[in-house]
Design a protein around this motif. Structure first.
Motif, mmCIF file in Angstrom:
data_model
loop_
_atom_site.group_PDB
_atom_site.id
_atom_site.type_symbol
_atom_site.label_atom_id
_atom_site.label_comp_id
_atom_site.label_asym_id
_atom_site.label_seq_id
_atom_site.Cartn_x
_atom_site.Cartn_y
_atom_site.Cartn_z
ATOM 1 N N MET A 1 -47.464 -61.769 68.192
ATOM 2 C CA MET A 1 -47.048 -62.516 67.000
ATOM 3 C C MET A 1 -45.622 -62.127 66.624
ATOM 4 O O MET A 1 -45.278 -60.937 66.667
ATOM 5 N N PRO A 2 -44.787 -63.104 66.275
ATOM 6 C CA PRO A 2 -43.438 -62.780 65.808
ATOM 7 C C PRO A 2 -43.496 -61.885 64.570
ATOM 8 O O PRO A 2 -44.531 -61.794 63.906
ATOM 9 N N ASP A 3 -42.394 -61.264 64.262
ATOM 10 C CA ASP A 3 -42.293 -60.405 63.079
ATOM 11 C C ASP A 3 -42.776 -61.165 61.848
ATOM 12 O O ASP A 3 -42.381 -62.306 61.604
ATOM 13 N N ILE A 4 -43.666 -60.531 61.089
ATOM 14 C CA ILE A 4 -44.210 -61.153 59.873
ATOM 15 C C ILE A 4 -43.090 -61.582 58.938
ATOM 16 O O ILE A 4 -43.153 -62.637 58.300
ATOM 17 N N ARG A 5 -42.039 -60.791 58.855
ATOM 18 C CA ARG A 5 -40.935 -61.134 57.965
ATOM 19 C C ARG A 5 -40.263 -62.435 58.393
ATOM 20 O O ARG A 5 -39.853 -63.235 57.551
ATOM 21 N N LEU A 6 -40.166 -62.639 59.706
ATOM 22 C CA LEU A 6 -39.603 -63.888 60.216
ATOM 23 C C LEU A 6 -40.506 -65.063 59.862
ATOM 24 O O LEU A 6 -40.028 -66.133 59.460
ATOM 25 N N CYS A 7 -41.807 -64.889 59.980
ATOM 26 C CA CYS A 7 -42.760 -65.947 59.640
ATOM 27 C C CYS A 7 -42.664 -66.315 58.160
ATOM 28 O O CYS A 7 -42.732 -67.493 57.796
ATOM 29 N N GLU A 20 -43.326 -64.037 49.956
ATOM 30 C CA GLU A 20 -43.309 -62.589 50.112
ATOM 31 C C GLU A 20 -44.682 -62.072 50.499
ATOM 32 O O GLU A 20 -45.706 -62.612 50.094
ATOM 33 N N SER A 21 -44.689 -61.003 51.293
ATOM 34 C CA SER A 21 -45.931 -60.374 51.702
ATOM 35 C C SER A 21 -46.549 -59.620 50.525
ATOM 36 O O SER A 21 -45.845 -59.002 49.729
ATOM 37 N N ALA A 22 -47.886 -59.684 50.436
ATOM 38 C CA ALA A 22 -48.587 -59.000 49.355
ATOM 39 C C ALA A 22 -49.982 -58.630 49.835
ATOM 40 O O ALA A 22 -50.503 -59.210 50.795
ATOM 41 N N SER A 23 -50.582 -57.655 49.166
ATOM 42 C CA SER A 23 -51.961 -57.297 49.461
ATOM 43 C C SER A 23 -52.879 -58.118 48.559
ATOM 44 O O SER A 23 -52.422 -58.806 47.658
ATOM 45 N N GLY A 24 -54.164 -58.058 48.836
ATOM 46 C CA GLY A 24 -55.096 -58.839 48.038
ATOM 47 C C GLY A 24 -55.148 -60.275 48.536
ATOM 48 O O GLY A 24 -54.628 -60.620 49.598
ATOM 49 N N THR A 25 -55.763 -61.136 47.749
ATOM 50 C CA THR A 25 -55.933 -62.524 48.134
ATOM 51 C C THR A 25 -54.628 -63.298 47.950
ATOM 52 O O THR A 25 -53.967 -63.184 46.920
ATOM 53 N N ARG A 122 -48.093 -81.133 73.887
ATOM 54 C CA ARG A 122 -48.035 -79.723 73.506
ATOM 55 C C ARG A 122 -46.606 -79.318 73.143
ATOM 56 O O ARG A 122 -45.633 -79.863 73.695
ATOM 57 N N PRO A 123 -46.461 -78.355 72.235
ATOM 58 C CA PRO A 123 -45.123 -77.962 71.758
ATOM 59 C C PRO A 123 -44.407 -77.013 72.724
ATOM 60 O O PRO A 123 -44.103 -75.861 72.378
ATOM 61 N N CYS A 124 -44.143 -77.490 73.932
ATOM 62 C CA CYS A 124 -43.474 -76.664 74.925
ATOM 63 C C CYS A 124 -42.074 -76.287 74.429
ATOM 64 O O CYS A 124 -41.344 -77.123 73.904
ATOM 65 N N GLY A 125 -41.711 -75.027 74.612
ATOM 66 C CA GLY A 125 -40.434 -74.531 74.125
ATOM 67 C C GLY A 125 -40.535 -73.858 72.766
ATOM 68 O O GLY A 125 -39.554 -73.265 72.302
ATOM 69 N N TRP A 126 -41.708 -73.926 72.137
ATOM 70 C CA TRP A 126 -41.912 -73.369 70.800
ATOM 71 C C TRP A 126 -42.890 -72.204 70.859
ATOM 72 O O TRP A 126 -43.718 -72.108 71.758
ATOM 73 N N ASN A 127 -42.819 -71.347 69.859
ATOM 74 C CA ASN A 127 -43.747 -70.235 69.704
ATOM 75 C C ASN A 127 -44.656 -70.553 68.515
ATOM 76 O O ASN A 127 -44.172 -70.742 67.398
ATOM 77 N N ARG A 128 -45.969 -70.650 68.792
ATOM 78 C CA ARG A 128 -46.900 -71.015 67.719
ATOM 79 C C ARG A 128 -47.549 -69.795 67.090
ATOM 80 O O ARG A 128 -48.179 -68.991 67.765
ATOM 81 N N VAL A 129 -47.392 -69.693 65.775
ATOM 82 C CA VAL A 129 -48.081 -68.682 64.975
ATOM 83 C C VAL A 129 -49.301 -69.355 64.363
ATOM 84 O O VAL A 129 -49.165 -70.308 63.586
#
Length: 274
Positions: A1-7, A20-25, A122-129
């Protein structure tokens, strides 16, 4: 998986506000993500300046392409209201790394794939998260499968509106009065159908997608949502590579959001370095 910050940067670029990333729901789900992306383009096409969305508040619909969502606001003019909005996302309940798939170096050539009796480009050339959407909807996960009862794949990019096609502005169930005009008329208001647009062709989506420069690695990326579209809700346009979810004139905000939610479901965040 790519860096979470990039996502999260990619999600911020799509929404026009900070993710922003957070804990909880998470206060925001993958379905909310596709809802906001689709509704922003629809309401912008309708001439609105803002979108009100539960859990987010007010989002500006003006073009934020040149805005840096992570920098300090301008010294003289205050930032658009949507830049003050922050959405908290817990990566553990938003992303589903088990189903990530990197198409970056894949070329399908003449190979054909089907989803719900429709050709799947299909999304060839792309990275799917992968987004965590399994067991989140009534009726199970058949919509997400590969069989005949699965929903077809569609791609959602920024600026995908009625300028993609030539069509009458009324109900697509009515007898259409197609406009035989030059391609320069594609962006005239009177040629736009009323609704939410997507495409089964990743190449079309790439033409209209959002770009952003990452603070994580300094590189520029394109971002597109990979969705499934309800075959009973989508309308075929004159162009076979454009699909419309029609929104009737008498729809209020709640009904409009419900139409989008029952018609389009996300399952992948696509990233491509440019």
């Amino acid at each position: 998986m790519p860096d979470i910050r990039l996502c999260l940067e990619a999600i911020s670029a799509l929404l026009g506000c900070k993710a922003e990333s957070a804990s909880g729901t998470s206060q925001f789900t993958p379905q909310d993500l596709v809802n906001v992306v689709a509704l922003k383009e629809f309401y912008k096409q309708e001439g609105y300046k803002e979108l009100e969305y539960p859990s987010l508040g007010t989002l500006s619909l003006h073009d934020l392409d040149e805005q840096d969502l992570y920098s300090s606001p301008p010294a003289i003019e205050g930032p658009p209201e949507s830049l003050q909005v922050t959405v908290k996302i817990n990566p553990e309940d938003f992303f589903h790394p088990q189903y990530d798939y990197d198409f970056t170096n894949i070329k399908d050539g003449d190979r054909k794939f089907m989803r719900g009796n429709e050709l799947y480009v299909r999304p060839c050339g792309w990275n799917r998260v992968a987004l965590r959407v399994m067991q989140k909807y009534d009726g199970g996960d058949r919509w997400l499968g590969t069989g005949a009862d699965a929903w077809p794949v569609s791609y959602q990019g920024k600026n995908m509106d009625g300028s993609l096609i030539l069509t009458h502005s009324g109900n697509p169930d009515d007898q259409p009065k197609f406009l035989d005009v030059a391609a320069t008329a594609l962006r005239k208001v009177e040629t736009r159908g009323r609704g939410v647009y997507s495409t089964p062709d990743i190449r079309i989506a790439a033409t209209y997608c959002k770009r952003f420069k990452s603070k994580v690695d300094g590189k520029t990326y394109q971002v597109v949502l990979q969705n499934r579209i309800n075959p009973e809700k989508r309308q075929n346009c004159q162009r076979p590579d454009v699909w419309l979810v029609y929104i009737p004139e008498d729809s209020n905000d709640v009904k409009t959001r419900a139409i989008v939610q029952e018609s389009i479901r996300p399952y992948g965040l696509l990233l491509k370095q440019v």
